[in-house]
Structure formats: C-alpha cells, structure tokens
Enzyme design. Structure first.
Site, PDB file in Angstrom:
ATOM      1  N   GLY A  95       0.814  -1.213   0.000  1.00 52.41           N
ATOM      2  CA  GLY A  95       0.000   0.000   0.000  1.00 52.41           C
ATOM      3  C   GLY A  95       0.840   1.253   0.000  1.00 52.41           C
ATOM      4  O   GLY A  95       0.327   2.370  -0.052  1.00 52.41           O
ATOM      5  N   GLY A 115       9.483   4.434   5.455  1.00 53.60           N
ATOM      6  CA  GLY A 115       8.263   3.806   5.974  1.00 53.60           C
ATOM      7  C   GLY A 115       8.084   3.968   7.463  1.00 53.60           C
ATOM      8  O   GLY A 115       6.962   3.937   7.969  1.00 53.60           O
ATOM      9  N   GLU A 116       9.177   4.116   8.187  1.00 56.58           N
ATOM     10  CA  GLU A 116       9.073   4.050   9.646  1.00 56.58           C
ATOM     11  C   GLU A 116       9.474   5.326  10.368  1.00 56.58           C
ATOM     12  O   GLU A 116       8.987   5.601  11.459  1.00 56.58           O
ATOM     13  CB  GLU A 116       9.881   2.845  10.141  1.00 56.58           C
ATOM     14  CG  GLU A 116       9.246   1.582   9.577  1.00 56.58           C
ATOM     15  CD  GLU A 116      10.011   0.301   9.820  1.00 56.58           C
ATOM     16  OE1 GLU A 116       9.753  -0.318  10.856  1.00 56.58           O
ATOM     17  OE2 GLU A 116      10.819  -0.082   8.973  1.00 56.58           O
ATOM     18  N   GLY A 162      12.852  -1.796   2.042  1.00 58.35           N
ATOM     19  CA  GLY A 162      12.276  -2.285   0.792  1.00 58.35           C
ATOM     20  C   GLY A 162      12.883  -1.619  -0.424  1.00 58.35           C
ATOM     21  O   GLY A 162      13.563  -2.265  -1.238  1.00 58.35           O
ATOM     22  N   THR A 177       3.998   9.552  -2.890  1.00 60.26           N
ATOM     23  CA  THR A 177       3.858   8.403  -1.988  1.00 60.26           C
ATOM     24  C   THR A 177       4.768   8.546  -0.769  1.00 60.26           C
ATOM     25  O   THR A 177       4.431   8.068   0.320  1.00 60.26           O
ATOM     26  CB  THR A 177       4.142   7.089  -2.735  1.00 60.26           C
ATOM     27  OG1 THR A 177       5.419   7.182  -3.372  1.00 60.26           O
ATOM     28  CG2 THR A 177       3.074   6.817  -3.790  1.00 60.26           C
TER      29      THR A 177
HETATM   30 MO1  MOS Z   1       8.462  -2.926   9.758  1.00 60.80          MO
HETATM   31  S1  MOS Z   1       7.819  -3.089  11.692  1.00 60.80           S
HETATM   32  O1  MOS Z   1      10.106  -3.376   9.926  1.00 60.80           O
HETATM   33  O2  MOS Z   1       7.543  -4.010   8.863  1.00 60.80           O
END
Ligand code: MOS
Length: 699
Positions: free
Chosen positions: A462, A657-658, A504, A587
């Site tokens: 997503g 992402g984090e 990723g 994104t």
């Molecule tokens: Mo993230 S918690 O490393 O998918």
C-alpha cells in the site's frame, strides 16, 4: 557508488495500480481462489495458560456442509520452525488466550463460524501471569535484542559521570502494548495443486512466507508459491507468516479443496502480534549548558513463553547523541501472552519516545531551548561504533523545522498561554531510523514491442513500492516511465527481502538498478534479439563500506489541552526529514504523514489493555482500540531537506516507511508540558490521565 541521474525519480507519480484499486479490480488475499473454495475459521483458546484436554466436535461435524475440525488430536505433525508461534496444533499446551486450539472448515464462512461456536473445548486451566512490572521476578537478560544487537552496552563510566554531572534527569516512562491495525486484516487462501502449494496471502514478503511454509510442512523449496499483488497495509504485522497461514495450509490438505481463512479484526489482537509494553528508565547527566556527559537507558519489556521477541528499544540511544559515558540495557520477562512482534519502527519508536521525552526534561532543567539542546549534542562520529555517518541531517531538519514552524521567540515558560478553556503549547523532538539494505534479486527484459518488464518478489503493501520501483527502473534504463511494467508480489519472481525495516526500496531498488544497467549493456551487444537478465546484489551489499547510515528528522507539534475536560487536540504538526533522495514525492509524503499520524495515535489514543482476570487484550476492535480519525489530525505538514548520500544505494535514497512515527509522541508530550507544566510519563495521554493531573497541579 554511482548514483542514478534524476529523471522519473522524484516526481509525484500516482500509484500505477490506483485505478485498479479504486474500481475494486485489485484483488486481495480473500478475493482470490478457485471454484469450490472452502472456508476456515480459527478457534482461539479461552484460557491464558494450561492444556486442552479435548475438543468435542460431534455437534459441529453434524452440521451439513462442515468438512473438518482440526485440533492437536488430529492435526498433521509439522517440522519445527524457529518461530514457536507457527507450531500450530502440535501440542495440548496453551501459551496465551486466543492461541489457535482448533480450526473449522465448512462450505461457507457463516457455517464455519457456526460450527466453531458448536465446538466443545475442555481445558485444564492454570494460573496465568500477564502483567509486566519493573520488579517482576522473572526478568532476564536475553542473548541479544532484535534482530541481532547486543543486549547491553557500556561505554565509559556511566555511574561516575552521572554522579559528577551538575544537571541530572532521572525519569521512568511507560508505553502500553500497541496493536497494528492495517485496513486489510490478515488472510490466506491456500490451494494444493497436486504436490504444489499456492497461497494467496496478505504479506510483506512473499519469498520468506514461501520458504517458512515449505520448511514447516517439510516441502522442497520452490514447491510453495505465494502470491500477493496487493496488500492493505502491514506495518510489521505481516512481516513474517502468522499462525493462521499454517492452519489454512493444513485445512486445505485435510479437505482436498482450496481453503480461505480470514483472520477477524478481534482475532488480530491475539494472533498477529503487537508492540510490547515498555518500562524505560532514562538518566541524563549534563553540564549546565546542556552538553551531555552521561546517558543511561534501561528497558523492561515482555515476551511470550513460545518465542523470544526482544524489541531493541534502547538501540537508538546508542547512536543519537554525543556523551562521555553511556549505558543501555534490555530485560525481558516471559508472560502468558501472545508473542510481541514487529510494529512500525520497532525499537526506534518506543525508545526514541523515552529518550526524546527525557531530552525535553533536560532542556527545561538547563533552561536551554530544546532545539538548541539537540544541536549542542550532535556527535562527530557514531558514538557506538566510531564510524563516520554516511550523512547526518538532524541539525538541518531542526533548523528548517524551527523556521517553518515559527519556533523563534518561543516563550519557554510552561502553562503560560491560554485560549479560553484551552492551554496551548509547542514541542519538538528528533527522529531517526537506520538506512540499511539487504541482498535482493531482480530480473529485467525487453519485450518484442520495445517495452520493458522488471520483476522481483517485492511487496507493495500500500506504500506505492510498485510505482517507486518503476520510476527507478525507468531512470536506470533511461526510458520514459510508461515504457516500464513492474511485476511484484509473487514468490515465483526473483527472490526479494520483505517490506520491512524501511529497507524495501533500498534493497529492491538496488537490484532493479543492477538488472536494468546490465540489460542496457546487453542490449548494446545484441540490439535486436530478445534480452533478459537476472541479477543478485549480494556482492554489492556485502561490499558496502562500514559507515553509520541513518535517516533523521525533527517533529514540531502544537498541542491544546482543555483544562476542563482533559482533552488534547493537535492543531498543528510538522515533520521535516533528511532521508536522502525522495523517489516519489507523492507516496513518500503519504508514508511520512502516515507515520506521524500513527505517532499521534500512540501519544493520545492507542492502548491495548490487558484484562488481568481473563489474561487477554480486552479492547480488541476499532471501537475499543482508538486510532486517530480524520478529526484528530488537523494541519499536518511534511517536508524534507535536500540530502545527497552516495553511500546508501544507487538511488541515494533512505527508507521512509518508519521514521515518521519516531519522535512524534515525544514532541506531543513536550507540547503538552509546555501547555500545562505537566510531565506525563505514561502513554497514552487520555483525558482520564490528564484531568486528574491538571487538578492535582492546581494550587
Ligand atoms: Mo516494519 S515493523 O520493519 O515491517
């Protein structure tokens, strides 16, 4: 490393699958499946510790259309895998309430549920222990913390430096358990096709699910294929296969038909993992000007009796600020609870909450501006390893954020601004997250029509990963974006690491660049023929120079605290990040906004409450477990500073992402302190905590 020239990279490209998604054409895990699919439900234990004596299935099996009831008495033996949560139905032991004790398969989902209700499970219950506390006699030192960091570190003489420090902060912070709630619940459709097994699974990593399932069932590698083109969020909870995947495979084999197994929202609170609660003691010793001399971060957290999961909570404290002495420790206790698992920024998220909250307390104690305090404590080199930083943009983020937020001239006096019933304040905190990459494979080929197909078993959960990878491929091939088609989300594609650890794009993108560059070279040799290449980035990743690689950020929050109701509102939030090159401005912004929103949830709303009597998380749905809704998020702005980092990967990009969730909660609590003068050290800051504290504080 030669960094790609910019072309498609950086553009705010909409998700390539956007139309498919909004029209409903995109298929998720429970929407796949051949004709004749059967439906399975999992049945969880209703005790928190003990044994299953028997599972009475007569009434369930008597219902027409019920195909099977699986329990430990009839389940096939599995090969043991390292994740004890996956030893499904292998023993009568119950390690936590909600652990799978049976599975029911029927022709319809409704019938399977009815049959599950008709099961008669008899238990021998034992007394359970589900409460984390700092004086728990079972606390122990794990061998390592996730994924393989030293449990404790000691640098210099903390005790002496702390004792000699003119200014000292010694505070304990507590965070509750938090549950991941991706929009799409976990689900698997399993289908045995002869000796081959096909899974449509909602996962962050098709390759690793295929490998783990093959191992558990004693199958050759490559026999299992996992397909997951679209995934409705994961945040870590879909990083590794959860026990329902194993049950779905067992069920499909048992009934000789494809089986669909959705996990309900309520069951997700039991079997798909959560972030451990933490108790964190922070000690900071400093000079009167705020320069740190001593830092100690001692963490207490929980795991289960079936698996050790040791969240790396104090790890960011090892690299964040300069100090002459430093100590970090982690202690765990095994409780009769589900095993904690990955949740957005494991380690950094809870750890930086405590460290940054303590830094704000130090700023007050020294009378130093909290932005300046952090700048004073910038390390020259990584304090833990002595390595150079590949790039370190914290100061740039703090300065840029202060400018945009209008920090200059802020009156530091707490509790001094009032707007009717609302007390108003502002706060700041720092963010960080590692910028690593893992080996990945990828393939690229030129089609007969001159277009390109690039594929690897990456996951788009997503985030827009498919789109970002297509942008990377276009630039590496030096073609327009519409000349590239990405194939992801299938373990039959070249092996790729999971969408986790914000690695990723760094990992997959490195492989995509390598494949595309090799394809171009090959095309020069044979300009007319069909050309395909497949690559593996293991040599590049293993050859990475030893440097400290991290993204950084600064978060600024305005909080309004209602003096009459204890309600907290966040009218303004700003995050400024230094995360290398941004691949897709649209994104990326969504990821950072999403992370910050989750951080506001952590600060104000989210809390999984354990029911001591039953031994289970009791607010197990979205009515009881509150995540921020649109009305909770007002003006939330994200920005990034330009950062060129040639040392991370060929894109020069760091994971995003984090990092957005890291530091947000500390910025909120700092703003609440500035508004009210209160130091509230237990999250979340709900009205029932805030109001009594405000009352106590009144003269
Ligand atoms: Mo993230 S918690 O490393 O998918």
């Amino acid at each position: 490393m030669s960094v790609l020239a910019r072309g498609a990279i950086g553009a705010p490209v909409s998700r390539l699958e956007a139309v498919e998604k909004v029209t409903g054409a995109a298929r998720y895990a429970v929407e796949h499946g051949a004709d004749g699919v059967a439906h399975a439900v999992l049945v969880g234990a209703t005790i928190a510790r003990g044994e299953v004596l028997s599972v009475g299935a007569e009434r369930a099996l008597a219902l027409r259309g019920v195909r099977a009831v699986l329990w430990h008495g009839n389940a096939p033996p599995l090969h043991e895998v390292s994740d004890g949560e996956l030893n499904v139905l292998q023993s009568p032991r119950v390690a936590y309430r909600g652990q799978i004790v049976a599975g029911v398969v029927a022709d319809t989902l409704e019938l399977a549920r009815q049959a599950a209700d008709a099961l008669e499970v008899k238990y021998a219950a034992e007394e359970h222990d589900v409460v984390l506390r700092a004086d728990h006699p079972g606390l122990y030192k794990p061998e390592k913390v996730n994924p393989s960091f030293p449990t404790d570190t000691e640098d210099g003489d903390f005790d002496a430096e702390f004792a000699a420090s003119p200014v000292r902060v010694d505070c304990t912070y507590e965070t509750p358990a938090f549950h991941n709630n991706p929009m799409e619940p976990h689900a698997t459709t399993a289908s045995w096709e002869g000796e081959r097994l096909v899974l449509y699974d909602s996962t962050q990593g098709a390759s690793s699910v295929a490998e783990t399932v093959a191992k558990a069932f004693g199958l050759e590698a490559g026999v299992v294929r996992v397909i997951s083109p679209h995934v409705g969020g994961g945040f870590g909870s879909k990083g590794t296969p959860r026990p329902h995947v194993i049950l779905a495979v067992m069920a499909a084999r048992e009934v000789g038909r494809p089986v669909r197994l959705p996990v309900t929202r309520q069951q997700m609170f039991q079997v798909t993992g959560y972030r451990t609660p933490t108790i964190q003691r922070l000690r900071l010793g400093a000079e009167p000007d705020g320069r740190l001399r001593a830092i100690a971060h001692d963490v207490i957290e929980q795991t289960s009796t079936v698996k050790e999961f040791a969240e790396q909570t104090a790890v960011p404290t090892r690299m964040m600020y300069a100090a002459s002495a430093r100590r970090t420790t982690h202690r765990l206790v095994r409780l009769d609870v589900p095993t904690p698992s990955w949740m957005r920024a494991p380690g950094e998220c809870p750890g930086m909450y405590a460290l940054e909250a303590a830094m704000d307390e130090l700023a007050s104690a020294c009378g130093v501006d909290p932005v300046e305090l952090r700048i004073h404590n910038e390390p020259e080199l990584d304090p833990e390893t002595g390595r150079r930083f590949s790039s370190r943009g914290l100061v740039a983020c703090l300065r840029e954020g202060a400018e945009r937020f209008g920090w200059a001239g802020r009156d530091p006096t707490p509790g001094a601004r009032r707007d009717g019933a609302w007390l108003v304040g502002t706060g700041v905190a720092a963010s960080t997250y590692p910028a690593r990459r893992r080996p990945s494979q990828a393939r690229a080929r030129r089609e007969a029509d001159g277009r390109y197909v690039v594929g690897l078993a990456a996951a788009d959960i997503g985030t827009g990963a498919r789109t970002a990878l297509a942008q990377i491929a276009a630039d590496a091939l030096e073609v327009e974006l519409d000349q590239v088609r990405m194939e992801v989300g299938d373990s039959a594609l070249p092996r790729a690491p999971l969408a986790g650890g914000s690695m990723g794009i760094a990992s997959w993108g490195s492989a995509v660049v390598k494949a595309c560059r090799e394809l171009r070279a090959r095309m020069i040799e044979s300009p007319d023929g069909p050309v395909e290449v497949e690559v593996d980035t293991t040599p590049e990743v293993e050859g990475d120079e030893p440097l400290a690689r991290h993204g950084f950020g600064a978060q600024f929050i305005e909080a309004r605290v209602n003096a009459e109701t204890g309600e907290i509102r966040i009218p303004r939030a700003l995050g400024v990040f230094a995360v290398g090159r941004i691949i897709n401005a649209k994104t990326a912004r969504s990821q950072l906004i999403g992370g910050m929103t989750m951080g506001i949830g952590m600060a104000l709303h989210e809390e999984s409450l354990i029911d001591r009597a039953f031994g289970d998380y009791l607010n197990h749905d979205l009515a009881g477990y509150h995540v921020p809704a649109c009305a909770d998020i007002d003006d939330l702005e994200v920005a990034w500073v330009s950062e060129e980092d040639p040392h991370v990967n060929p894109m020069g990009a760091k994971g995003i992402g984090e990092i957005g969730i890291v530091g947000t909660a500390a910025a909120v609590t700092a703003a609440v302190h500035h508004a009210t003068g209160l130091r509230l050290r237990r999250l979340p800051l709900t009205p029932e905590k805030v109001l009594p504290a405000l009352a106590d504080d009144r003269p």
